[in-house]
Design a protein around this motif. Sequence first.
Motif, PDB file in Angstrom:
ATOM      1  N   PRO B 110       0.812  -1.226   0.000  1.00 14.62           N
ATOM      2  CA  PRO B 110       0.000   0.000   0.000  1.00 14.62           C
ATOM      3  C   PRO B 110       0.845   1.275   0.000  1.00 14.62           C
ATOM      4  O   PRO B 110       0.489   2.249  -0.663  1.00 14.62           O
ATOM      5  N   THR B 111       1.975   1.293   0.713  1.00 13.00           N
ATOM      6  CA  THR B 111       2.839   2.475   0.730  1.00 13.00           C
ATOM      7  C   THR B 111       3.397   2.730  -0.669  1.00 13.00           C
ATOM      8  O   THR B 111       3.425   3.868  -1.138  1.00 13.00           O
ATOM      9  N   ASN B 112       3.821   1.676  -1.349  1.00  3.89           N
ATOM     10  CA  ASN B 112       4.329   1.830  -2.713  1.00  3.89           C
ATOM     11  C   ASN B 112       3.258   2.366  -3.657  1.00  3.89           C
ATOM     12  O   ASN B 112       3.567   2.970  -4.676  1.00  3.89           O
ATOM     13  N   GLY B 114       1.396   4.691  -2.970  1.00  4.45           N
ATOM     14  CA  GLY B 114       1.321   6.130  -2.762  1.00  4.45           C
ATOM     15  C   GLY B 114       0.113   6.552  -1.946  1.00  4.45           C
ATOM     16  O   GLY B 114      -0.318   7.702  -2.002  1.00  4.45           O
ATOM     17  N   LEU B 115      -0.457   5.633  -1.170  1.00  4.21           N
ATOM     18  CA  LEU B 115      -1.601   5.978  -0.329  1.00  4.21           C
ATOM     19  C   LEU B 115      -1.156   6.824   0.855  1.00  4.21           C
ATOM     20  O   LEU B 115       0.013   6.813   1.239  1.00  4.21           O
ATOM     21  N   SER B 116      -2.104   7.554   1.463  1.00  2.94           N
ATOM     22  CA  SER B 116      -1.786   8.347   2.658  1.00  2.94           C
ATOM     23  C   SER B 116      -1.544   7.399   3.826  1.00  2.94           C
ATOM     24  O   SER B 116      -2.030   6.261   3.822  1.00  2.94           O
ATOM     25  N   ALA B 117      -0.802   7.895   4.820  1.00  2.00           N
ATOM     26  CA  ALA B 117      -0.456   7.055   5.973  1.00  2.00           C
ATOM     27  C   ALA B 117      -1.713   6.475   6.611  1.00  2.00           C
ATOM     28  O   ALA B 117      -1.740   5.315   7.040  1.00  2.00           O
ATOM     29  N   GLU B 118      -2.745   7.291   6.648  1.00  2.00           N
ATOM     30  CA  GLU B 118      -4.000   6.865   7.272  1.00  2.00           C
ATOM     31  C   GLU B 118      -4.626   5.703   6.500  1.00  2.00           C
ATOM     32  O   GLU B 118      -5.033   4.695   7.078  1.00  2.00           O
ATOM     33  N   ASP B 119      -4.673   5.857   5.163  1.00  2.00           N
ATOM     34  CA  ASP B 119      -5.244   4.803   4.329  1.00  2.00           C
ATOM     35  C   ASP B 119      -4.415   3.523   4.411  1.00  2.00           C
ATOM     36  O   ASP B 119      -4.968   2.425   4.445  1.00  2.00           O
ATOM     37  N   VAL B 120      -3.098   3.702   4.434  1.00  2.00           N
ATOM     38  CA  VAL B 120      -2.222   2.528   4.539  1.00  2.00           C
ATOM     39  C   VAL B 120      -2.574   1.765   5.807  1.00  2.00           C
ATOM     40  O   VAL B 120      -2.801   0.550   5.783  1.00  2.00           O
ATOM     41  N   HIS B 121      -2.670   2.505   6.912  1.00  2.00           N
ATOM     42  CA  HIS B 121      -2.974   1.878   8.198  1.00  2.00           C
ATOM     43  C   HIS B 121      -4.305   1.133   8.134  1.00  2.00           C
ATOM     44  O   HIS B 121      -4.416  -0.004   8.601  1.00  2.00           O
ATOM     45  N   LYS B 122      -5.292   1.764   7.513  1.00  2.00           N
ATOM     46  CA  LYS B 122      -6.625   1.151   7.408  1.00  2.00           C
ATOM     47  C   LYS B 122      -6.548  -0.165   6.632  1.00  2.00           C
ATOM     48  O   LYS B 122      -7.103  -1.179   7.034  1.00  2.00           O
ATOM     49  N   GLN B 123      -5.841  -0.121   5.493  1.00  2.00           N
ATOM     50  CA  GLN B 123      -5.770  -1.326   4.648  1.00  2.00           C
ATOM     51  C   GLN B 123      -4.994  -2.444   5.340  1.00  2.00           C
ATOM     52  O   GLN B 123      -5.303  -3.609   5.163  1.00  2.00           O
ATOM     53  N   VAL B 124      -3.961  -2.059   6.119  1.00  2.00           N
ATOM     54  CA  VAL B 124      -3.176  -3.066   6.841  1.00  2.00           C
ATOM     55  C   VAL B 124      -4.077  -3.794   7.829  1.00  2.00           C
ATOM     56  O   VAL B 124      -4.103  -5.032   7.888  1.00  2.00           O
ATOM     57  N   LEU B 125      -4.841  -3.016   8.610  1.00  2.00           N
ATOM     58  CA  LEU B 125      -5.721  -3.626   9.605  1.00  2.00           C
ATOM     59  C   LEU B 125      -6.766  -4.508   8.926  1.00  2.00           C
ATOM     60  O   LEU B 125      -7.079  -5.608   9.398  1.00  2.00           O
ATOM     61  N   TRP B 126      -7.263  -4.009   7.801  1.00  2.00           N
ATOM     62  CA  TRP B 126      -8.276  -4.763   7.063  1.00  2.00           C
ATOM     63  C   TRP B 126      -7.714  -6.113   6.592  1.00  2.00           C
ATOM     64  O   TRP B 126      -8.315  -7.163   6.801  1.00  2.00           O
ATOM     65  N   ALA B 127      -6.521  -6.061   5.991  1.00  2.00           N
ATOM     66  CA  ALA B 127      -5.913  -7.294   5.472  1.00  2.00           C
ATOM     67  C   ALA B 127      -5.599  -8.267   6.603  1.00  2.00           C
ATOM     68  O   ALA B 127      -5.806  -9.473   6.477  1.00  2.00           O
ATOM     69  N   ALA B 128      -5.112  -7.725   7.721  1.00  2.00           N
ATOM     70  CA  ALA B 128      -4.773  -8.586   8.860  1.00  2.00           C
ATOM     71  C   ALA B 128      -6.023  -9.301   9.354  1.00  2.00           C
ATOM     72  O   ALA B 128      -5.976 -10.473   9.751  1.00  2.00           O
ATOM     73  N   GLN B 129      -7.153  -8.596   9.302  1.00  2.00           N
ATOM     74  CA  GLN B 129      -8.407  -9.190   9.758  1.00  2.00           C
ATOM     75  C   GLN B 129      -8.864 -10.277   8.772  1.00  2.00           C
ATOM     76  O   GLN B 129      -9.322 -11.348   9.187  1.00  2.00           O
ATOM     77  N   ILE B 130      -8.689 -10.032   7.463  1.00  2.00           N
ATOM     78  CA  ILE B 130      -9.085 -11.039   6.465  1.00  2.00           C
ATOM     79  C   ILE B 130      -8.307 -12.341   6.670  1.00  2.00           C
ATOM     80  O   ILE B 130      -8.860 -13.422   6.628  1.00  2.00           O
ATOM     81  N   VAL B 131      -6.994 -12.218   6.922  1.00  2.00           N
ATOM     82  CA  VAL B 131      -6.190 -13.444   7.061  1.00  2.00           C
ATOM     83  C   VAL B 131      -6.217 -13.970   8.491  1.00  2.00           C
ATOM     84  O   VAL B 131      -5.614 -15.007   8.788  1.00  2.00           O
ATOM     85  N   GLY B 132      -6.890 -13.251   9.386  1.00  2.00           N
ATOM     86  CA  GLY B 132      -7.039 -13.735  10.746  1.00  2.00           C
ATOM     87  C   GLY B 132      -5.792 -13.610  11.601  1.00  2.00           C
ATOM     88  O   GLY B 132      -5.521 -14.470  12.431  1.00  2.00           O
ATOM     89  N   LEU B 133      -5.011 -12.535  11.380  1.00  2.00           N
ATOM     90  CA  LEU B 133      -3.859 -12.290  12.258  1.00  2.00           C
ATOM     91  C   LEU B 133      -4.324 -11.387  13.403  1.00  2.00           C
ATOM     92  O   LEU B 133      -4.778 -10.274  13.153  1.00  2.00           O
ATOM     93  N   PRO B 134      -4.225 -11.836  14.654  1.00  2.00           N
ATOM     94  CA  PRO B 134      -4.645 -10.995  15.769  1.00  2.00           C
ATOM     95  C   PRO B 134      -3.783  -9.731  15.884  1.00  2.00           C
ATOM     96  O   PRO B 134      -2.601  -9.734  15.524  1.00  2.00           O
ATOM     97  N   ALA B 156      -1.277 -11.416   3.497  1.00  2.00           N
ATOM     98  CA  ALA B 156      -1.912 -10.142   3.835  1.00  2.00           C
ATOM     99  C   ALA B 156      -1.198  -8.989   3.136  1.00  2.00           C
ATOM    100  O   ALA B 156      -1.831  -8.016   2.730  1.00  2.00           O
ATOM    101  N   GLY B 157       0.130  -9.112   2.980  1.00  2.00           N
ATOM    102  CA  GLY B 157       0.907  -8.069   2.320  1.00  2.00           C
ATOM    103  C   GLY B 157       0.453  -7.800   0.887  1.00  2.00           C
ATOM    104  O   GLY B 157       0.580  -6.691   0.382  1.00  2.00           O
ATOM    105  N   VAL B 158      -0.071  -8.825   0.223  1.00  2.00           N
ATOM    106  CA  VAL B 158      -0.593  -8.628  -1.136  1.00  2.00           C
ATOM    107  C   VAL B 158      -2.050  -8.185  -1.072  1.00  2.00           C
ATOM    108  O   VAL B 158      -2.474  -7.279  -1.782  1.00  2.00           O
ATOM    109  N   MET B 159      -2.817  -8.806  -0.157  1.00  2.00           N
ATOM    110  CA  MET B 159      -4.237  -8.460  -0.045  1.00  2.00           C
ATOM    111  C   MET B 159      -4.429  -6.993   0.351  1.00  2.00           C
ATOM    112  O   MET B 159      -5.410  -6.366  -0.042  1.00  2.00           O
ATOM    113  N   ALA B 160      -3.469  -6.443   1.121  1.00  2.00           N
ATOM    114  CA  ALA B 160      -3.595  -5.062   1.596  1.00  2.00           C
ATOM    115  C   ALA B 160      -3.613  -4.050   0.454  1.00  2.00           C
ATOM    116  O   ALA B 160      -4.015  -2.911   0.634  1.00  2.00           O
ATOM    117  N   MET B 161      -3.161  -4.458  -0.726  1.00  2.00           N
ATOM    118  CA  MET B 161      -3.217  -3.552  -1.874  1.00  2.00           C
ATOM    119  C   MET B 161      -4.615  -3.597  -2.499  1.00  2.00           C
ATOM    120  O   MET B 161      -4.890  -2.905  -3.460  1.00  2.00           O
TER     121      MET B 161
END
Lengths: 278, 288, 281
Positions: B110-112, B114-134, B156-161
């Motif tokens: 997501p950082t690559n 060019g998303l904003s820090a806030e959006d990156v954070h949101k997508q990271v949390l979202w992806a972590a939840q999809i793959v079930g990482l606490p 999750a690193g790919v799904m976050a995009m």
Amino acid sequence: MKEQLLKFENVTYRYEDESEPALQSVSFGVEKGEFVVILGHNGSGKSTVAKLSNSIYLPTEGKVFVNGMDTSDENNEINCRKTVGVVFQNPDNQIVASIVEEDVAFGPENLCVEQKELRKRVDEALQSVGMYDYRMHETHKLSGGQKQRVAIAGILAMRPQCIVLDEPTAMLDPKGRREVMRAVRKLNEEEGITVLFITHFMEEAVFADRVMVMDDGKVILDGTPSKVFAQTQLLKKVGLDVPEVARLAAALRENGTDLGDVLTEDAFVQAFSRKMEG
Amino acid sequence: MAFLEVRNACYSYSKGTPFEIKALDNCSFSVEKGEYIGVIGHTGSGKSTLMQLLNALVTPDSGSVLLDGKDINADKKTARDTRFRVGLVFQYPEYQLFEETVSKDIAFGPTNMGLSAEDVHKQVLWAAQIVGLPDALLDKSPFDLSGGEKRRAAIAGVMAMKPEVLILDEPAAGLDPIGRKVIMEMIDKYRTSTGATVLLVSHSMETVAAAADRILVLNKGAIAMDGDVQSVFSRADELITMGLDVPAVTRIAVKLKNMGYPVDAGVYSVEEAAKMLTAVLRAKEGTR
Amino acid sequence: MIRDITIGQYFPGTSLIHKLDPRVKIVLTVLNIAALFLCRNFFSLLLMFVMSVVWVLLSRIPFKTILKGLKMILMILIFTAFLQIFYNDGGTVLWHPVENWDFKITTEGVFSAIFIAVRIVSLILLSTLLTYTTSPTLLTDAIERLLSPLKVFKVKVHSLAMMMTIALRFIPTLIEEIDIIMSAQKARGADLETGSLIQRAKALVPILVPLFVNSFRRAYELAFAMEARCYGGDEKRTRLRVMKVSARDIVMLAVTLVCLTAVVVTSFANVGGFILFERVI
């Protein structure tokens, strides 16, 4: 009772920085000529068994005996490793030399086998696993199944009585898996080598003389394949499955047709055609 | 117009040297939004090359790849943008983890973008939840996770995009039955919450048959079959000749059919096979 | 592509060169290279060049493969030849474009450019031939034996040789791994090709970290596998291939020595030398 080649007596093993032991007071024996499969999910402790069986790891508590030799006695180290050879999971990380026959020679070279005998052993080991024609090939250009067979030949050339294979098929494609299974079964049936085969593929256990199921560092089932695979509920509970053929036979039984104890495809086909004809 | 289309793609490795290997030979197919496609073929059939072709990591020697009707290899920028729209999870992705923490590693894509820090954070949390990482694991070093957790973090690193097409190359390799099931559930969750197209590359017909709606069979760099699961399995004997690993029940059915019994050789699930074989037995008893 | 690198590769075969005792082969290669640097005129250089080509022919390695190896150094070759042309101003002036400039092309410049080019090509031929025709294990074994006198000075020759064997064995594996990691990070949008020098160096982190982590894991697993195969770091291990100096080694050694003597004599006595290159040396 037959002679026990490998014997675990109340073995507990704890990794340095872990609180829970990987193995908890495990006891079992493997008889000469047996083909034993250990099943278990990742982290059940089954791979620790492999490293304990030739004194790479030494038990925290309890004893491991190879041909009656205590593995924790330093003087037995080389003899234990000569008797019980271990093949590991990742084919890339256990091949030492760049050329097939040079890699197979690595073990016996370490045992200071003299040249003439060495040549003979290398050739025979490569023939046993069907890799003789590849003896001058570069190891990194082989397929996964071929690399793993070279690794098995590398152990065979040390003339062990028992081979322990630690998930040798986990990283292979179906073709490679079949190649390795065929080679290992041949060694057991034709050369009488004792085999301890560790895996999480249920289908690979159906040919065994005996199956042990591990969970949480303990052996929870130990018996013939048909006896073990009858325990559908227990296997499900520990994250394992029943081989497809056994599931099919069980489903038919529910529908009122009992084909008996069938685990392999051929056995199923035979039993089914008997029902159709009879 | 198809969503993603491959037209007459050819590709060779080490071109112009004595070691030239033809990896793809005139491949054509198209994919629609939301499809779940299984891609099978044995090692060396060109699967991996085909996957890298779809996100512009490999440029075809001839032919083209179109996304929304546009050539993805038109220029460097289009190629790079395509990689965010067509996410590719390599085999054993856990061997590519590199960051200090799990969340930073997931944020790499997501950082690559060019998303904003806030959006990156949101997508990271979202992806972590999809793959079930606490959440507790997100601040840990990825190298301290267990094998299964590492695999999930890497996916999750790919799904976050949030790619519109998600390609996974043998995502369950080396995992035990539970681990395999967890991965398949993750993919389903991603599909239902994004409506994305999924391409699942595997050796195992069993996995593919259970998950996908449509199957592409690759053989010697060419597309040998393309159709729904039923129609591909109806050619089970050809699959076996190609050296593919069909489910044991299919092999049994093919053997019984070759012995002259009136069975349907295209079955691939235990339930279906049991039903079919019981019917065959009943019919036989009826004639007696 | 990164996978196309052939340096250090081995092409198994049964030619005369393949069959030479690796120790003799190393010594001969070192002697040949030394002689190459002793050449002072075209006659001696020609002799050495012919000898290198004969070695290539004897090895029966396809010319295509050899040329592929040479292609890698083409740029270096052109560059050095270019420099030679401009740094020599002896002999007849062939081209002097601007009157007051120091820049001119002379016969001596052209000759020395050719001289240097031929010397580099021969050098590459001889040294790649050594790795092309000797398996890495044999090569390191031979180095171990040749260096064994150093044991007197407490140098751990065996360990060094073992390290070399393993390093050579893992080079292809690591090259493949770098290729995969690079593709995987590119798939996540890593940009390895644009940006300032610092940005590009930073872009390497996602590639180097996994590469190191994976290498340590490999090393750890390899150590277990070696232990399981009874490796104890002992120098007394036997070897599959016994190294024996045979008649063909003696013959090759003799032939090479004769050639080398010829090179030295023609060089210093300037026999048959129509131009003497004192400066080139």
